[in-house]
Design a protein around this motif. Structure first.
Motif, PDB file in Angstrom:
ATOM      1  N   LEU A 178       0.843  -1.198   0.000  1.00 46.23           N
ATOM      2  CA  LEU A 178       0.000   0.000   0.000  1.00 46.23           C
ATOM      3  C   LEU A 178       0.879   1.250   0.000  1.00 46.23           C
ATOM      4  CD1 LEU A 178      -3.046   0.779   0.201  1.00 46.23           C
ATOM      5  CD2 LEU A 178      -2.641   1.161   2.630  1.00 46.23           C
ATOM      6  N   ALA A 179       1.923   1.212   0.839  1.00 42.90           N
ATOM      7  CA  ALA A 179       2.835   2.357   0.895  1.00 42.90           C
ATOM      8  C   ALA A 179       3.465   2.587  -0.478  1.00 42.90           C
ATOM      9  CB  ALA A 179       3.916   2.115   1.943  1.00 42.90           C
ATOM     10  N   PHE A 180       3.926   1.517  -1.099  1.00 40.14           N
ATOM     11  CA  PHE A 180       4.519   1.643  -2.433  1.00 40.14           C
ATOM     12  C   PHE A 180       3.539   2.288  -3.413  1.00 40.14           C
ATOM     13  CE2 PHE A 180       7.779  -1.397  -1.159  1.00 40.14           C
ATOM     14  CZ  PHE A 180       8.852  -0.956  -1.895  1.00 40.14           C
ATOM     15  N   ASN A 181       2.294   1.812  -3.365  1.00 36.94           N
ATOM     16  CA  ASN A 181       1.320   2.320  -4.325  1.00 36.94           C
ATOM     17  C   ASN A 181       0.942   3.765  -4.065  1.00 36.94           C
ATOM     18  OD1 ASN A 181       0.673   0.078  -6.163  1.00 36.94           O
ATOM     19  ND2 ASN A 181       0.244  -0.947  -4.248  1.00 36.94           N
ATOM     20  N   LEU A 182       0.855   4.119  -2.785  1.00 41.68           N
ATOM     21  CA  LEU A 182       0.528   5.515  -2.477  1.00 41.68           C
ATOM     22  C   LEU A 182       1.664   6.423  -2.925  1.00 41.68           C
ATOM     23  CD1 LEU A 182      -1.250   5.238   0.992  1.00 41.68           C
ATOM     24  CD2 LEU A 182      -2.262   5.702  -1.233  1.00 41.68           C
ATOM     25  N   ILE A 183       2.905   5.948  -2.752  1.00 44.21           N
ATOM     26  CA  ILE A 183       4.038   6.757  -3.225  1.00 44.21           C
ATOM     27  C   ILE A 183       3.951   6.917  -4.745  1.00 44.21           C
ATOM     28  CG2 ILE A 183       6.543   6.834  -3.491  1.00 44.21           C
ATOM     29  CD1 ILE A 183       6.710   5.313  -0.806  1.00 44.21           C
ATOM     30  N   ALA A 184       3.681   5.819  -5.427  1.00 45.31           N
ATOM     31  CA  ALA A 184       3.564   5.885  -6.888  1.00 45.31           C
ATOM     32  C   ALA A 184       2.474   6.865  -7.303  1.00 45.31           C
ATOM     33  CB  ALA A 184       3.266   4.495  -7.458  1.00 45.31           C
ATOM     34  N   ASP A 185       1.348   6.778  -6.636  1.00 48.24           N
ATOM     35  CA  ASP A 185       0.222   7.659  -6.921  1.00 48.24           C
ATOM     36  C   ASP A 185       0.612   9.118  -6.693  1.00 48.24           C
ATOM     37  OD1 ASP A 185      -2.774   7.526  -7.448  1.00 48.24           O
ATOM     38  OD2 ASP A 185      -2.683   8.869  -5.712  1.00 48.24           O
ATOM     39  N   TYR A 186       1.294   9.343  -5.553  1.00 49.27           N
ATOM     40  CA  TYR A 186       1.712  10.697  -5.198  1.00 49.27           C
ATOM     41  C   TYR A 186       2.691  11.252  -6.229  1.00 49.27           C
ATOM     42  CZ  TYR A 186       4.079  14.388  -2.594  1.00 49.27           C
ATOM     43  OH  TYR A 186       4.622  15.581  -2.214  1.00 49.27           O
TER      44      TYR A 186
END
Lengths: 289, 298, 258
Positions: free
Chosen positions: B277-285
């Motif tokens: 989830l952290a990885f994906n939120l970073i990607a999204d950000y």
């Protein structure tokens, strides 16, 4: 000084392009090598009987028919779950939503869902469908789990297809006094259909190849008989490979069966993806706007 | 009109679609809820600190010990190693397809890469197990070929098409005007690629890299079949490891329903979930930040 | 000092040029010389080949697949289409400004030093001076001197275009090619850029493609009229716009077709 500088710039370019080509060669070598090797090893195991007979002798002989059928049921089941949900979600995102915090949350939710590891989907399916809703390990539980897994793919592809329909089509329809929903139903969706189909086929391909989500929700180690209802367990190709290669009896002796199953799975998944890509380039070429 | 007016009807339709669109968020919530529900009881048997940082994973011993530190290390090390292999190759191949390949070659390469992104991971795991592992074992004279190197290589092969494909999209969508401006100023092709095209596509390329990593850390079948399964903190790249997804997949089938071990496996899934989830939120950000800023000063 | 072509004393000259996009011919038998420190306008209806010719002068057409050039373009006494000539070298000396402003997504400062740094320009202080000089030449300095480290994407369209001009000038080119540089801009920005062109011709040779005939009349010394890939008439601007030699030119100028 100028020409020396330029020569050095070209040397850098030459080296860099060499590196770039090396990368492409490595990919071709690795992936091409793997596919070719599996093809050569698996080719001899494939026969009509292999495809149409169930396994025999404690899965050391015989075919993989139940696994093929099982995978087929899971493909159909997962798309039946995800297509309606996915297309309706995409209609909201593309046609109705306005830029807002709610929309942002929905988008983040979809992105996060897309990134959830497949094994976590497996545990979720186990916890919710198998245990809590008491579906047991079954086609139903497996289809729901896989359907959720491919939902983001379907939403993404459908939204892109809907966005690709020219705004002038909508305006023309609305200007004739047609309601928004009618415009979507009669104008937007039909024009977006090819894109939606492509996305769905890609989603089915993904569902067919996944192992971890069905390990605890649908896949059986061995069943000779075919499923009678959606509450039955099934064998599935990817899980069958895993089982034969790691937990079967006499692992070394059954190598040909393993290679054969792997080849069938590759042919199925890559075949499905290939159809999707062909279909997409065909409809793109035919597109008149 | 029968009873309801057209506008009411339209509102109902819109609400219907909104509810469907919200299901993704609801499902995400349900995933978190059901994971927590099954994971929570493990903390009656062990503390959060011992669980996360304990170095002994002996879930079936008596008394059992539930320290998942070796599993976390296993996951991180194969992810980092595979990223180190996959990112350069993936990004460079994207540069080739987007900037150097002949248009006709590109027309073939692009779908082929896409096709390969769909290769089932169990097949790669199988290949790593029956072909790469014996080769590694013989060549380097190892006790086992099922180790970090093998898992990293297979994970890299799995992640390369994803990284390449997303990066290529990003590179390709760099406006033509940037390239023309650079050439018109007497830049070479190499300089244009490295100093204009790649920086302009940086957010897309970083997104590709983060998503590739997220895929590697969450991938199950490859690490289950080729990482070797040793639940110990590794000392060399040829040691076996037991990444988190492998542990869950291997043990869930054999553990009694709602035992401590069962709850511990769900707790591992929680850790895994939040990590990705952290990885994906970073990607999204990353992808949003750059898009909105119009890629400010590079 | 810039070396002029021996045979006609021009800075760049086009001889017997034909140009093809795949099978279709975009330019036919073009012969044209451009004089140093003059502004030459290329006019004509859409698709007449004027932009194609402009892009041919610094080999930007090389970047489009499936194109083919016949004939010669002399610059500094050399044919730039000679196989030994490197287009990168040519483009350093022949700058270009495009129809749509196309700053890089970098800071204003980095936009301008991009070209010079790549061809090995000197120290940071030299570069600062160069940035200031170029921006002053393009009359943008006063507007941006305090925000040099801000992204160029935040400037207005007119400012972006002047930045692109400054970026081209920073290479200290001999010739500046402008491809409808004001077509995407508002009237005020257009007026500023026209003034600028007038200033710049003291130091540079300018060739400008324009759609706008008043603009051609206002800014140029010479004008070439193109139609269907051919150079119909090439004359002093004053003459073209008052008493053209050919009826076809007159019809276009007076708006009877095109």
């Amino acid at each position: 000084m100028k020409s020396g500088n330029l020569r050095w710039r070209y040397i850098k370019q030459f080296l860099f392009f060499g590196l770039v080509k090396l990368a492409v060669a490595l990919i071709a070598l690795a992936l091409g090598g793997i596919l070719l090797y599996l093809l050569m090893q698996g080719y001899s195991a494939i026969s009509w009987d292999f495809l149409t007979k169930p396994p025999t002798d404690a899965m050391t002989k015989g075919g993989i028919m139940p696994a093929i059928i099982g995978t087929f049921y899971l493909m159909v089941g997962s798309i039946a779950v995800s297509l309606p949900l996915g297309v309706a979600s995409a209609v909201y995102l593309s046609e109705y939503s306005k830029k807002s915090r709610t929309l942002r949350i929905i988008r983040i939710g979809i992105n996060c869902l897309a990134g959830v590891p497949s094994i976590v989907f497996g545990l979720f399916g186990l916890g919710l469908f198998v245990v809590y809703l008491k579906f047991g390990s079954s086609i139903l539980a497996g289809s729901l789990t896989l359907g959720i897994l491919i939902l983001p793919t379907i939403i993404g592809a459908s939204e892109e297809a809907l966005k690709g329909v020219p705004q002038t089509f909508r305006e023309a329809s609305l200007a004739l006094g047609v309601s928004k929903w009618q415009t979507i139903y009669h104008i937007v969706l039909p024009n977006a259909l090819p894109g939606i189909l492509t996305g769905s086929i890609l989603g089915i391909g993904r569902a067919a190849g996944e192992t971890a989500p069905i390990m605890f929700t649908a896949a059986a180690f061995f069943t000779a008989r075919l499923p009678a209802s959606i509450f039955d367990e099934v064998m599935a190709l990817p899980y069958h490979i895993y089982v034969l290669a790691t937990a079967g009896t006499r692992i070394e002796e059954t190598r040909p069966l393993q290679y054969g199953t792997a080849l069938v799975l590759i042919a199925l998944v890559l075949g499905i993806n290939f159809v999707a890509i062909l279909f997409r380039s065909y409809t793109r070429r035919r597109k008149s706007w | 009109m029968t009873g309801i007016t057209r506008t009411t009807k339209e509102k109902i339709i819109k609400a219907f679609f909104f509810i469907i669109a919200a299901t993704s968020v609801i499902i995400l919530g349900l995933i978190i809820l059901s994971l927590f529900r099954e994971a929570w009881p493990i903390f009656r048997a062990t503390s959060m600190k011992d669980f996360l940082f304990g170095t002994e994973w002996y879930p079936t011993y008596d008394p059992p010990s539930f320290g998942i530190w070796p599993l976390i290390v296993g996951s991180l090390i194969v992810t980092v190693c595979s990223t180190l292999i996959a990112v350069p190759i993936g990004v460079l191949s994207a540069i080739y397809i987007s900037e150097l390949a002949h248009p006709r070659a590109k027309e073939i390469l692009k779908p082929v890469i896409e096709l390969l992104a769909g290769l089932p991971s169990v097949v790669l795991g199988f290949f790593g197990m029956v072909v790469l592992a014996p080769w590694l074992q013989d060549t380097f004279d190892l006790p086992t070929g099922l180790n970090i190197v093998n898992a990293s290589l297979m994970l890299a092969i799995m992640a390369i098409p994803t990284i390449s494909s997303i990066s290529e999209d990003a590179l390709y969508s760099v406006p033509r005007e940037f390239k023309e401006a650079s050439y018109a100023l007497g830049a070479t092709k190499y300089e244009t690629i490295v100093r204009v095209i790649v920086p302009a596509a940086l957010s897309g390329v970083s997104t590709a890299v983060i998503l590739g990593m997220s895929r590697a850390i969450g991938e199950t079948m490859v690490v289950l079949m080729v990482a070797g399964g040793a639940a110990a903190v590794p000392e060399s790249l040829f040691d076996s490891v037991r990444p988190m997804p492998a542990s869950i997949a291997a043990e869930m089938g054999e553990t009694p329903f709602r035992s401590d071990h069962y709850h511990a496996l769900f707790a591992i899934a929680v850790v895994l979930f939040f990590l990705t989830l952290a990885f994906n939120l970073i990607a999204d950000y990353v992808s949003h930040k750059f898009r909105e800023e119009g890629s400010a000063t590079l | 000092m810039v070396k002029l072509n021996e045979h006609d004393g021009s800075i760049i000259s086009v001889q017997d040029v034909n140009f093809y996009y795949g099978a279709s011919k975009a330019l036919t038998d073009i012969n044209m010389s451009f004089k140093k420190n003059q502004v030459t306008a290329l006019i004509g209806p859409s698709g007449c080949g004027k932009s194609t010719l402009l892009r041919l002068l610094n080999r930007m057409n090389d970047l489009i697949d499936g194109t083919r050039v016949e004939g010669r373009v002399y610059f500094e006494g050399k044919n730039i289409y000679d196989p030994h000539v490197d287009p990168v070298d040519i483009r350093r000396k022949i700058g270009m400004v495009f129809q749509k402003p196309n700053p890089f997504p970098k800071s204003i400062f980095n936009n301008i030093i991009y070209g010079p740094t790549l061809s090995g320009a000197g120290s940071r202080s030299d570069l600062s001076a160069l940035v200031e000089k170029s921006l002053k030449q393009s009359v943008l300095w006063d507007e941006v001197k305090d925000i040099l480290n801000q992204s160029a994407m935040r400037l207005s369209g007119g400012q972006q275009q002047r930045l692109c001009i400054a970026r081209a000038l920073a290479m200290n080119p001999d010739i500046l090619l402008m491809d409808e540089p004001t077509s995407a801009l508002d009237p005020i920005s257009t007026a500023k850029i026209e003034e600028l062109i007038d200033e710049l011709k003291k130091d540079y040779t300018i060739i400008i493609v324009t759609h706008n005939m008043q603009q051609a009349a206002r800014v140029s010394d010479e004008t070439g009229f193109f139609y269907l890939g051919k150079l119909i008439e090439y004359n002093q601007t004053a003459k073209i716009f008052t008493k053209p030699d050919l009826k076809q030119t007159e019809d276009y100028i007076t708006g009877r077709f095109g």
